[in-house]
Scaffold this motif. Structure first.
Motif, short mmCIF file in Angstrom:
data_model
loop_
_atom_site.label_atom_id
_atom_site.label_comp_id
_atom_site.label_asym_id
_atom_site.label_seq_id
_atom_site.Cartn_x
_atom_site.Cartn_y
_atom_site.Cartn_z
N PHE A 1 1.51 2.73 9.61
CA PHE A 1 1.71 1.73 8.56
C PHE A 1 2.69 0.63 8.97
N LEU A 2 3.75 1.00 9.69
CA LEU A 2 4.70 0.04 10.21
C LEU A 2 4.90 0.31 11.70
N LYS A 3 5.04 -0.74 12.48
CA LYS A 3 5.10 -0.62 13.94
C LYS A 3 6.16 0.36 14.40
N ASN A 4 7.34 0.25 13.87
CA ASN A 4 8.43 1.15 14.27
C ASN A 4 8.74 2.17 13.18
N GLY A 5 7.70 2.57 12.46
CA GLY A 5 7.88 3.45 11.32
C GLY A 5 7.93 4.92 11.68
N THR A 6 7.89 5.75 10.64
CA THR A 6 7.99 7.20 10.80
C THR A 6 6.85 7.95 10.13
N VAL A 7 6.04 7.25 9.35
CA VAL A 7 4.95 7.89 8.60
C VAL A 7 3.68 7.84 9.45
N THR A 8 3.09 9.00 9.68
CA THR A 8 1.90 9.13 10.51
C THR A 8 0.76 9.76 9.70
N ALA A 9 -0.41 9.79 10.31
CA ALA A 9 -1.54 10.45 9.66
C ALA A 9 -1.28 11.94 9.50
N ALA A 10 -0.47 12.52 10.39
CA ALA A 10 -0.23 13.95 10.36
C ALA A 10 0.79 14.37 9.31
N GLY B 1 7.29 6.87 -4.18
CA GLY B 1 7.54 8.26 -3.81
C GLY B 1 8.86 8.80 -4.32
N SER B 2 9.76 7.90 -4.68
CA SER B 2 11.06 8.34 -5.21
C SER B 2 11.05 8.46 -6.73
N ALA B 3 9.96 8.08 -7.37
CA ALA B 3 9.92 8.06 -8.83
C ALA B 3 10.13 9.42 -9.49
N PRO B 4 9.73 10.54 -8.85
CA PRO B 4 10.05 11.83 -9.47
C PRO B 4 11.55 12.10 -9.60
N ILE B 5 12.36 11.45 -8.77
CA ILE B 5 13.80 11.74 -8.77
C ILE B 5 14.45 11.43 -10.12
N PRO B 6 14.35 10.19 -10.66
CA PRO B 6 14.96 9.94 -11.97
C PRO B 6 14.27 10.70 -13.10
N ASP C 1 0.85 -1.18 0.00
CA ASP C 1 0.00 0.00 0.00
C ASP C 1 0.89 1.24 0.00
N MET C 2 0.31 2.36 -0.38
CA MET C 2 1.12 3.56 -0.54
C MET C 2 1.73 4.04 0.78
N GLY C 3 1.03 3.85 1.88
CA GLY C 3 1.58 4.25 3.17
C GLY C 3 2.81 3.44 3.54
N VAL C 4 2.73 2.14 3.30
CA VAL C 4 3.88 1.27 3.55
C VAL C 4 5.03 1.66 2.62
N ALA C 5 4.69 1.94 1.37
CA ALA C 5 5.71 2.35 0.40
C ALA C 5 6.36 3.66 0.82
N ALA C 6 5.59 4.56 1.45
CA ALA C 6 6.16 5.81 1.96
C ALA C 6 7.17 5.53 3.07
N GLU C 7 6.89 4.50 3.86
CA GLU C 7 7.85 4.07 4.89
C GLU C 7 9.12 3.53 4.23
N TYR C 8 8.95 2.77 3.17
CA TYR C 8 10.13 2.23 2.47
C TYR C 8 11.00 3.35 1.91
N VAL C 9 10.35 4.40 1.39
CA VAL C 9 11.10 5.55 0.88
C VAL C 9 11.87 6.23 2.02
N ALA C 10 11.21 6.40 3.15
CA ALA C 10 11.86 7.02 4.30
C ALA C 10 13.08 6.21 4.74
N GLN C 11 12.95 4.89 4.74
CA GLN C 11 14.07 4.03 5.12
C GLN C 11 15.21 4.11 4.11
#
Length: 365
Positions: A205-214, A259-264, A133-143
């Motif tokens: 989205f992930l237990k020890n993640g960084t992405v929140t509703a805010a 979320g990183s796709a705009p970079i290339p 899901d996009m929220g989980v993917a946002a966590e992957y980008v942050a990592q």
């Protein structure tokens, strides 16, 4: 080669899912917008291109043009590149003009999650690759890019304050076409203590993640579109072009990191045109998640002073298929408030790992 220019740009107010536009189908959201943009040039329009993601299917663009009362000869085509769809529609219209296929297009996108008949999202990627899901993917980008919660919250707070400042200054008023007497984005009904919300918000989205509703966008209804014309035709019809299409780029990345796709996409686009980040005066990159914006800014060293200068989706919302067109609408008005702006970039990432970036030159007045 013929030159494509943006001569008008408008959007509807953005409503929360099941909010002010809860009963409006996509074509009912798009029709007032198209009617407004087409006024006086109905017989000049070659086609209408609209992006849409959540359905209900069918040719929403054609249905919208008919609902808007446009001439029957305006055919309409609906496309889906997920969240990039609205920007893709504008991109395609520009290439149609460059190639001589026509001289005038309506292009943008519309989304109504409130009325979507689909309870679940579409698949972005096959199982053997993984379909987060996009929220989980946002966590992957942050990592992947080392973006902390603090960095995300810092950007989300900046964006929130910018959005409210722009709203209070009336900057959004000129962007908006009222729909059913609604003329204000629904999120501006009440100002919040965003600092406190960001501090309290927990990872969702992930237990020890960084992405929140805010530090993530919400789910919203809305539409946006522009009038794309061949430049000499625009002058003949009495329009003053604002943005001239220069070039664009689409890029694919691993579906875990949309979320990183705009970079290339941005990297290739600027390199091909011999431009540096410093030569771009304004960037509009869709704020689906703060982790995405922070990653893009970090990779390119984009100063926040030229990035999403009036806030974005983190506050007003992200009506998927319309969001790319909202970016262009925002640039359309912002460059007119600046005396020396020369280049601007709109970019967006989307499900499945696809990024779209478009380079515009500001037309000198």
């Amino acid at each position: 080669m013929k030159k494509a220019v943006i001569v008008q740009a408008k959007r509807t107010p953005i409503g929360k899912q099941n909010g002010i536009f809860q009963s409006l189908q996509p074509h009912e959201l798009a029709a007032p917008l198209l009617e407004h943009l087409a006024s006086g040039i109905e017989d000049q329009i070659d086609d209408c291109l609209l992006g849409n993601v959540t359905g209900p299917g069918g040719n929403i663009a054609r249905l919208s043009t008919l609902t808007a009362g446009l001439p029957l000869q305006v055919p309409g085509v609906t496309l889906d590149r997920q969240c990039s769809a609205g920007l893709e529609a504008i991109r395609m219209a520009c290439y149609y003009i460059q190639g001589g296929a026509g001289q005038c297009y309506l292009a943008g996108g519309v989304e109504s999650p409130s009325t979507s008949p689909f309870p679940k999202r579409a698949r972005f990627s096959p199982d053997h690759i993984g379909d987060p899901d996009m929220g989980v993917a946002a966590e992957y980008v942050a990592q992947k890019f080392g973006i902390s919660k603090e960095t995300q919250d810092e950007y989300a707070l900046l964006s929130y304050h910018r959005s409210w400042e722009a709203y209070k200054e009336g900057l959004f008023t000129e962007e908006i076409v009222a729909v059913e007497r609604h003329s204000r984005d629904e999120e501006f009904s009440k100002e919040r203590n965003m600092s406190a919300l960001l501090k309290r918000a927990k990872p969702i989205f992930l237990k020890n993640g960084t992405v929140t509703a805010a530090n993530s966008c919400g789910i919203h209804d809305g539409a946006a579109a522009v009038v794309v014309m061949e430049e000499s035709t625009a002058h003949l019809l009495g329009y003053k072009p604002v943005l001239r299409f220069v070039d664009s780029q689409v890029a694919g990345v691993h579906p875990h990191y949309p979320g990183s796709a705009p970079i290339p996409a941005i990297q290739t686009l600027l390199k091909r045109n011999g431009l540096t980040i410093g030569e771009i005066d304004l960037f509009e990159i869709n704020e689906a998640f703060a982790s995405k914006i922070a990653a893009c800014a970090q990779e390119f060293l984009i100063p926040y002073e030229k990035l999403n200068v009036s806030g974005g989706a983190l506050t007003i919302g992200h009506p998927y298929g319309a969001s790319g067109a909202i970016l262009v609408t925002r640039l359309f008005y912002e460059v007119q408030r600046r005396k020396n702006a020369r280049f601007a970039v709109a970019a967006i990432g989307s499900g499945g790992g696809v990024g779209v970036a478009v380079l515009f030159e500001v037309v000198k007045r």
